[in-house]
Design a protein around this motif. Structure first.
Motif, short mmCIF file in Angstrom:
data_model
loop_
_atom_site.label_atom_id
_atom_site.label_comp_id
_atom_site.label_asym_id
_atom_site.label_seq_id
_atom_site.Cartn_x
_atom_site.Cartn_y
_atom_site.Cartn_z
N THR A 11 0.81 -1.22 0.00
CA THR A 11 0.00 0.00 0.00
C THR A 11 0.85 1.27 0.00
O THR A 11 0.71 2.13 -0.88
CB THR A 11 -0.91 -0.01 1.25
N LEU A 12 1.72 1.39 1.00
CA LEU A 12 2.58 2.58 1.09
C LEU A 12 3.70 2.51 0.05
O LEU A 12 4.09 3.52 -0.53
CB LEU A 12 3.16 2.66 2.52
N ILE A 14 8.77 -9.42 6.76
CA ILE A 14 9.01 -10.67 7.50
C ILE A 14 8.06 -11.80 7.09
O ILE A 14 8.42 -12.98 7.17
CB ILE A 14 8.90 -10.42 9.02
N LEU A 16 4.09 -12.82 1.85
CA LEU A 16 3.84 -11.56 1.16
C LEU A 16 4.71 -11.25 -0.07
O LEU A 16 4.21 -10.62 -0.99
CB LEU A 16 3.86 -10.40 2.16
#
Ligand code: SAM
Length: 287
Positions: free
Chosen positions: A62-63, A79, A83
């Motif tokens: 997102t960021l 971590i 993802l």
């Protein structure tokens, strides 16, 4: 590049669902869903094309997307083993993003980022905010600015003046190395899932030289930690853990012109610096 903006509740839900993901509380996963907040963080960090940015915990990107769109060269350490595969898709096409799997607290940041200056921009996992900030500050990395989402209570501790409940070892470390200020506050509604607490984006510009002059930085932080370790004790008692006799502690306090009955939480950075010097002298003399 025309890509769907991830900072949107519907898009975030769709990504989580399509990858069969559930936000992990253990890993502090509260994903941002508000595009204005992402824009605000990027603006607070004054990201310009070519800026080198270390992002901690990109989540589903997102960021990271906001930083990449602003032209930053982003290195994002995540971590959660699930993802990177997700990020490969949500951030497909952004050549300026490098995702690095791993725990930021175990990452060799100098090896990862090299010697050139960089900024840290992150929506931090709240369960390890303090260790991350301390690790970034203490390693003397070439960081110019740290812009991070933290819980409101941590923002208060980072900016606290001496004398209050919020002032502690984190306040001293942050204020010694940086000029911290709250950029803006953020409501729990801007995240999925919503955290239980209000948040704030902190903007910490790293000082070229620390706020106070100390000849032995390691000792300075030992004195700070000892002073806050037992907050209810007077300095005269609290500093005994430094391995000095009561007379030596009181002598050092007196030479630093600090009342031995004061508590650590009332000392300014300048007073901690003075006290470090007189404690160093006492140690050298073997008192
Ligand atoms: N940046 C994303 C956003 O704004 O939506 C996610 C932010 S979420 C608050 C924190 C992220 O940090 C999660 O993706 C989590 O898996 C990751 N994380 C937690 N502990 C970590 C660690 N020790 N090292 C690196 N990343 C970590």
């Amino acid at each position: 590049m025309l890509k769907p903006v991830i900072a949107d509740p519907k898009v975030t839900r769709r990504i989580l669902k399509s990858f069969g993901l559930h936000a992990s509380r253990r890993l502090g996963q509260n994903f941002l869903t508000d595009a204005a907040v992402v824009r605000g963080i990027v603006a607070a960090a004054e990201v310009v094309p070519g800026d080198r940015v270390l992002e901690i915990g990109p989540g589903i990107g997102t960021l990271t997307q906001g930083l990449a769109e602003a032209g930053a060269d982003v290195t994002a350490v995540e971590i959660d083993k699930k993802l990177p595969a997700v990020l490969a898709q949500t951030l497909a096409g952004y050549e300026n993003v490098r995702v690095v799997p791993g725990d930021i607290l175990k990452t060799d940041i100098p090896a990862l980022m090299g010697p050139e200056p960089f900024k840290v921009v992150a929506n931090l996992p709240y369960y390890i905010t303090t260790p991350i900030l301390l690790a970034l500050l203490e390693q003397r990395l070439p960081i110019r600015r740290i812009v991070t989402m933290v819980q409101w209570e941590v923002a208060e501790r980072m900016t606290a003046p001496p004398g209050g409940r919020d002032y502690g070892a984190l306040s001293v470390a942050v204020q010694y190395h940086t000029e911290p200020q709250v950029a803006f506050s953020v409501s729990p509604r801007c995240f999925l899932p919503s955290p239980a607490v209000e948040s704030a984006v902190m903007d910490c510009v790293v000082r070229e030289t620390p706020a106070v002059d100390v000849s032995d930085e390691k000792l300075f932080f030992q004195v700070v930690r000892a002073s806050f370790a037992q907050r209810r004790k007077t300095l005269s008692n609290a500093l005994r853990v430094m391995g000095l006799s009561r007379d030596a502690v009181n002598g050092a306090l007196s030479r630093a012109e600090i009342d031995p009955l004061r508590r650590g939480e009332t000392l300014s950075l300048g007073e901690f610096a003075r006290l470090t010097e007189t404690i160093r002298d006492a140690r050298t003399k073997g008192e």
